[in-house]
Each structure stands twice: as structure tokens, then as C-alpha cells.
Design an enzyme around this catalytic site. Sequence first.
Site, PDB file in Angstrom:
ATOM      1  N   HIS A  74      25.157 -80.452 -79.651  1.00 13.47           N
ATOM      2  CA  HIS A  74      26.318 -79.728 -80.167  1.00 13.47           C
ATOM      3  C   HIS A  74      27.441 -79.425 -79.501  1.00 13.47           C
ATOM      4  CE1 HIS A  74      24.841 -78.696 -84.593  1.00 13.47           C
ATOM      5  NE2 HIS A  74      24.637 -79.786 -84.240  1.00 13.47           N
ATOM      6  N   TYR A 103      28.704 -69.443 -87.904  1.00 13.44           N
ATOM      7  CA  TYR A 103      28.193 -67.883 -87.813  1.00 13.44           C
ATOM      8  C   TYR A 103      29.242 -67.267 -88.504  1.00 13.44           C
ATOM      9  CZ  TYR A 103      24.930 -68.835 -83.846  1.00 13.44           C
ATOM     10  OH  TYR A 103      23.719 -69.182 -83.129  1.00 13.44           O
ATOM     11  N   PRO A 118      17.899 -62.780 -82.892  1.00 12.89           N
ATOM     12  CA  PRO A 118      18.056 -64.219 -82.792  1.00 12.89           C
ATOM     13  C   PRO A 118      19.551 -64.704 -82.850  1.00 12.89           C
ATOM     14  CG  PRO A 118      17.208 -63.530 -85.069  1.00 12.89           C
ATOM     15  CD  PRO A 118      17.121 -62.389 -84.078  1.00 12.89           C
ATOM     16  N   LYS A 151      18.609 -67.035 -78.127  1.00 14.61           N
ATOM     17  CA  LYS A 151      18.212 -66.928 -76.796  1.00 14.61           C
ATOM     18  C   LYS A 151      16.784 -66.774 -76.564  1.00 14.61           C
ATOM     19  CE  LYS A 151      22.084 -67.314 -74.691  1.00 14.61           C
ATOM     20  NZ  LYS A 151      22.013 -68.763 -74.783  1.00 14.61           N
ATOM     21  N   TYR A 201      26.512 -68.706 -74.460  1.00 17.93           N
ATOM     22  CA  TYR A 201      25.617 -69.563 -75.427  1.00 17.93           C
ATOM     23  C   TYR A 201      24.990 -70.735 -74.831  1.00 17.93           C
ATOM     24  CZ  TYR A 201      24.763 -70.814 -80.151  1.00 17.93           C
ATOM     25  OH  TYR A 201      23.999 -71.111 -81.303  1.00 17.93           O
TER      26      TYR A 201
HETATM   27  P1  RFL Z   1       5.304 -66.906 -79.193  1.00 17.16           P
HETATM   28  O1  RFL Z   1       5.884 -68.244 -79.420  1.00 17.16           O
HETATM   29  O2  RFL Z   1       5.283 -65.884 -79.848  1.00 17.16           O
HETATM   30  O3  RFL Z   1       3.877 -67.417 -78.676  1.00 17.16           O
HETATM   31  C1  RFL Z   1       2.663 -66.665 -78.326  1.00 17.16           C
HETATM   32  C2  RFL Z   1       1.454 -67.113 -78.906  1.00 17.16           C
HETATM   33  O4  RFL Z   1       0.435 -66.243 -78.365  1.00 17.16           O
HETATM   34  C3  RFL Z   1      -0.619 -66.183 -79.255  1.00 17.16           C
HETATM   35  N1  RFL Z   1      -1.538 -64.999 -79.259  1.00 17.16           N
HETATM   36  C4  RFL Z   1      -2.800 -64.976 -78.658  1.00 17.16           C
HETATM   37  N2  RFL Z   1      -3.456 -66.174 -78.231  1.00 17.16           N
HETATM   38  C5  RFL Z   1      -4.605 -65.676 -77.794  1.00 17.16           C
HETATM   39  N3  RFL Z   1      -5.165 -64.298 -77.683  1.00 17.16           N
HETATM   40  C6  RFL Z   1      -4.380 -63.220 -78.378  1.00 17.16           C
HETATM   41  N4  RFL Z   1      -4.879 -62.048 -78.220  1.00 17.16           N
HETATM   42  C7  RFL Z   1      -2.996 -63.528 -78.790  1.00 17.16           C
HETATM   43  N5  RFL Z   1      -1.781 -62.906 -79.361  1.00 17.16           N
HETATM   44  C8  RFL Z   1      -1.029 -63.759 -79.494  1.00 17.16           C
HETATM   45  C9  RFL Z   1       0.151 -66.504 -80.596  1.00 17.16           C
HETATM   46  O5  RFL Z   1      -0.509 -66.698 -81.520  1.00 17.16           O
HETATM   47  C10 RFL Z   1       1.357 -67.476 -80.182  1.00 17.16           C
HETATM   48  O6  RFL Z   1       0.806 -68.853 -80.506  1.00 17.16           O
HETATM   49  O7  RFL Z   1       5.926 -66.646 -77.637  1.00 17.16           O
HETATM   50  P2  RFL Z   1       6.718 -67.118 -76.638  1.00 17.16           P
HETATM   51  O8  RFL Z   1       5.782 -68.532 -76.208  1.00 17.16           O
HETATM   52  O9  RFL Z   1       7.082 -66.415 -75.652  1.00 17.16           O
HETATM   53  O10 RFL Z   1       7.920 -67.847 -77.289  1.00 17.16           O
HETATM   54  C11 RFL Z   1       9.032 -67.074 -77.884  1.00 17.16           C
HETATM   55  C12 RFL Z   1       9.791 -67.869 -78.820  1.00 17.16           C
HETATM   56  O11 RFL Z   1       8.550 -68.098 -79.733  1.00 17.16           O
HETATM   57  C13 RFL Z   1      10.553 -66.829 -79.501  1.00 17.16           C
HETATM   58  O12 RFL Z   1      11.422 -65.911 -78.496  1.00 17.16           O
HETATM   59  C14 RFL Z   1      11.878 -67.699 -80.368  1.00 17.16           C
HETATM   60  O13 RFL Z   1      11.331 -68.353 -81.334  1.00 17.16           O
HETATM   61  C15 RFL Z   1      12.889 -66.521 -80.862  1.00 17.16           C
HETATM   62  N6  RFL Z   1      14.226 -67.306 -81.672  1.00 17.16           N
HETATM   63  C16 RFL Z   1      14.858 -67.976 -81.129  1.00 17.16           C
HETATM   64  N7  RFL Z   1      15.161 -68.416 -79.669  1.00 17.16           N
HETATM   65  C17 RFL Z   1      15.977 -69.025 -79.435  1.00 17.16           C
HETATM   66  O14 RFL Z   1      16.030 -69.347 -78.237  1.00 17.16           O
HETATM   67  N8  RFL Z   1      16.975 -69.900 -80.210  1.00 17.16           N
HETATM   68  C18 RFL Z   1      16.811 -69.565 -81.482  1.00 17.16           C
HETATM   69  O15 RFL Z   1      17.581 -70.505 -82.202  1.00 17.16           O
HETATM   70  C19 RFL Z   1      16.006 -68.766 -82.042  1.00 17.16           C
HETATM   71  N9  RFL Z   1      15.924 -68.566 -83.184  1.00 17.16           N
HETATM   72  C20 RFL Z   1      13.921 -67.241 -83.054  1.00 17.16           C
HETATM   73  C21 RFL Z   1      14.907 -67.558 -83.789  1.00 17.16           C
HETATM   74  C22 RFL Z   1      13.085 -66.323 -83.503  1.00 17.16           C
HETATM   75  C23 RFL Z   1      12.785 -65.977 -85.036  1.00 17.16           C
HETATM   76  N10 RFL Z   1      11.838 -65.359 -85.387  1.00 17.16           N
HETATM   77  C24 RFL Z   1      10.958 -65.817 -86.584  1.00 17.16           C
HETATM   78  C25 RFL Z   1      11.198 -64.371 -84.794  1.00 17.16           C
HETATM   79  C26 RFL Z   1      14.992 -67.468 -85.279  1.00 17.16           C
HETATM   80  C27 RFL Z   1      14.019 -66.741 -85.877  1.00 17.16           C
HETATM   81  C28 RFL Z   1      13.823 -66.518 -87.422  1.00 17.16           C
HETATM   82  C1  PHB Z   2      18.062 -71.861 -85.711  1.00 17.01           C
HETATM   83  O1  PHB Z   2      18.481 -72.900 -86.100  1.00 17.01           O
HETATM   84  O2  PHB Z   2      16.830 -71.567 -86.147  1.00 17.01           O
HETATM   85  C2  PHB Z   2      18.816 -70.814 -85.075  1.00 17.01           C
HETATM   86  C3  PHB Z   2      20.173 -71.256 -84.580  1.00 17.01           C
HETATM   87  C4  PHB Z   2      20.951 -70.171 -84.083  1.00 17.01           C
HETATM   88  C5  PHB Z   2      20.444 -68.988 -83.935  1.00 17.01           C
HETATM   89  C6  PHB Z   2      19.332 -68.314 -84.492  1.00 17.01           C
HETATM   90  C7  PHB Z   2      18.296 -69.483 -85.084  1.00 17.01           C
HETATM   91  O3  PHB Z   2      21.245 -68.052 -83.372  1.00 17.01           O
END
Ligand code: RFL
Ligand code: PHB
Length: 399
Positions: free
Chosen positions: A72, A204, A295, A299, A386
Site C-alpha cells: 500500500h 481512517y 492500534p 505499530k 506510518y
Molecule cells: P503477543 O503476540 O501477545 O505474544 C505473546 C505470546 O506469549 C504467550 N504467553 C506465554 N507463553 C508461555 N508462558 C506464559 N506464562 C505466557 N504468557 C503469555 C502468549 O500466549 C502469546 O502467544 O506479543 P508479541 O510477540 O510481543 O507481539 C505483539 C503483537 O501481537 C501486537 O503488538 C500487535 O498485534 C498489535 N496490533 C497491531 N500492530 C501493528 O503493528 N499493526 C497493526 O495493524 C496492529 N493492529 C494490534 C492491531 C493489536 C490488536 N489487538 C487485538 C490487541 C489490532 C488489534 C485489534
Molecule cells: C488491521 O488491518 O488489523 C489494522 C490496520 C491498521 C491499524 C490497525 C489494525 O491501524
Amino acid sequence: MRTQVGIVGAGPAGLLLSHLLALRGIESVLIEIRSREYCEARQRAGVLEDGSVRLLRAAGLADRLNRQGIEHGGIYLQFAGERHHIDFRELTGGRTVTVYAQTEVVKDIIARRLADAGPEAIKFEVTGTEVADLDTQQPKLRYTSKDGTRHEVTCDAIAGCDGFHGISRPAIPPAVQAVTERDYPYAWLGILADVPPSTDELIYAHHPRGFALHSLRGPTISRLYLQVGSDEDIRDWPDQRIWDELSERFALPGWELKQGPVLDKSITPMRSFVSSPMRYGRLFLAGDAAHIVPPTGAKGLNLALADVAYLAPALADLARGQPELADQYSGTCLSRVWRSTHFSWWMTTMLHRTPGADDMERQLQLSQLRYVVSSQAAATSLAENYTGYPPLPATILTL
Ligand code: RFL
Ligand code: PHB
């Protein structure tokens, strides 16, 4: 048992770290509380920065990303009944982002680790994870494996990659840890829908009823988000109510939001959180274990990947008795983390409606949005952040 690096958590951070360490000849034990199926299905992020894509390519993890990722070159900002395009390529000298779901990144790295190191490369469904002796040269990782056996692994270092609710960060004595935190008074209701996206790039949208985001997962799958109250119950949001609300917030003359079956829906709280330093003795935190951003700036996943891009060479050097990179790890990462924390806060507060806010908030937001879409300097700032700032240095991308 002994290993060089004990890794807690098989999210994007822990998985990529174990792979990057293996590429450097460093052995690790990676444990995960959930099942492989659960980790591969958890719906989360979707946008990879330019540097994240280059990092995954350099690590040899991008076969599917190269084929299925959707590049994109910008986003749309919608407000006051108009939709404006922010052109990243033009503003940043060609930088872009790639839409490729976190679920796919996770599947790709799990498959690669299991192919390279066998079925024991990741220990899924462990319980009773503990980290101990963190202030010694021989920290311990303890867990009970799926078959009920208790293990103690003596490590040279432990990486806490266990997300916001993990056990690693709480193992750091509060006296040596500074936490900076803000909760936002709203949440995101996210849906995955079996319908082609109604847009070519992410939208957005600022709206008097609250923020909305149109993202996607592929040519036939859409991902959409709605700002809702922070205490909202998902049961109060039947599918048609979600579509009606999305249609209203994205409404533009001559444009229609396509609707389809909802495959997944959930509500996510919005918070900014930074724990520093990201190291205590021989425990190194990475990803959501150390920091959370709302989110809106896309990032969180990118920060998690960037952290471990720095942590892998630091731990490889530490294993050879060279502590310099390990000593720099927290400072280097926190500088990027605070940039992303600011950008994510800025996007969030520019686009969301605070419950009970007066007209001052709305007017300031609209003024800022008009500035971003009319000033090249303001648009460039958004585009540069971004697509990822600071860009990952070439030294980090050379494995
Ligand atoms: P994770 O993915 O939470 O993984 C942590 C892992 O540790 C396990 N765990 C354990 N394992 C063993 N023993 C224990 N005691 C444990 N406790 C926990 C868990 O089960 C899990 O598997 O962390 P990590 O690796 O640091 O990754 C971070 C990302 O997952 C997170 O920052 C992103 O998903 C945030 N996020 C977004 N980030 C972006 O860069 N771009 C996006 O577009 C974006 N959109 C989002 C998002 C997060 C969202 N939610 C649901 C929080 C959109 C949403 C809706
Ligand atoms: C997504 O595709 O899940 C997404 C995209 C942009 C954002 C957050 C989540 O800022």
C-alpha cells in the site's frame, strides 16, 4: 537442561527471535502457553512497515509474504464528509507499507522453526512458567510441558516475549522498573468479514459518532474496526448493528460499504504502556511484554519485530562474552518505542471522540486533520511515521 537463550512466548517477537538466533548459530528453548492452532488463529495486526518487510525478507521468511502481501502506497483520511489520500510513496521517496496479517507472519515462522529444528523447536501448551535467578549469569526458565513433566532450563539469557499479560515483566522488581501508562476512554470493536474490501487502501475515518477504520486481509476478506465505549459488551453488537454503524461512519455520496458474513468479532481496550528499562540482569523484554500502543498507528507488531531484530545480535554477542550490544539494547529500543508511542497517541487522539468531550476537541481535531491533508510538511510527518521511523539500519538487516 541447558540452553543459550530461554524464550517465553511464541507470538511474533518470540518466534522471530528464535529464528534469528538460530541463523546466528545460537540455540534456544521457546515455550508457549497456548496451542499452535490458537496462536495461528488469533486475529490481530495487519500492517507491516517497510522495515518489517525487509527484515522478514533478510531472515528468509518472506516466500508467502512476497506472494500474498498487498503493498500500500498510502492511506485515506476521512473527515467532515470528505476523503483525502495521503500518498506515502510521493511524500517519503518511495516508502510503503504491506498488508499481511499477523496470523500469517506467525504461521510462516512456526512452519519454518518446525522445519528447521523439528517438532520440539516450540513447546506449545506449557503451564506454570517461571523465570528465576535473573540477576545471575545463569538465569532459570521453569515450566511444565504438555505431558505433565516439570522442566528447569539453565540459560545464558532469557527473553520475555510473553505479551502484556505474561509473567516476565512482573518478575522484575518494581523498584528498578518505571511504568508509564495511559488508558483511553474507548475501545475498538474489530470484525473480520467474508466480503471483498470496499476500498483500495485503508480508510481512517473521523466521525461525530466516533472513529472507524476500513482495513483488509486479501481480495475477498475485509477487516473493519469501530470505536465503541470501553465497557461495551460484544453481545450488544449483533452483526447488522455493526454494519449499520460502519456504513454511517464511512458514508460518502457515490460510495457504498459492501457487507458480508462476519467471521470473527472482538473488542480490544486502548492503552499506551511503556516499562523501562527493557532489561533486568539477564532478562530482556521484547514486544508487548515491554510496551503497548493503541492500534491506530499500526505499530505494535512492528515494534515487536524491531525489538528482536536488535535483541538477536545482542544476545549472540553476549553468548561470546561481548556485552556491548546487550547493554545498548534497552536504550536503542526505547527510543523507537517512544516515537511510536507518540505517533500512536497522536493518531488516536486526532481521530477518536472522547465521551463527553466539548466542541473544543472536535474543532482541534478537524483543524489538525485539515492541516495534515493540506500541508506537505504535516503529511510527510504522518507518512514518515506510518511507514516506520527511524528506518531500521542496514546493519540490523544484514544477518
Ligand atoms: P503477543 O503476540 O501477545 O505474544 C505473546 C505470546 O506469549 C504467550 N504467553 C506465554 N507463553 C508461555 N508462558 C506464559 N506464562 C505466557 N504468557 C503469555 C502468549 O500466549 C502469546 O502467544 O506479543 P508479541 O510477540 O510481543 O507481539 C505483539 C503483537 O501481537 C501486537 O503488538 C500487535 O498485534 C498489535 N496490533 C497491531 N500492530 C501493528 O503493528 N499493526 C497493526 O495493524 C496492529 N493492529 C494490534 C492491531 C493489536 C490488536 N489487538 C487485538 C490487541 C489490532 C488489534 C485489534
Ligand atoms: C488491521 O488491518 O488489523 C489494522 C490496520 C491498521 C491499524 C490497525 C489494525 O491501524
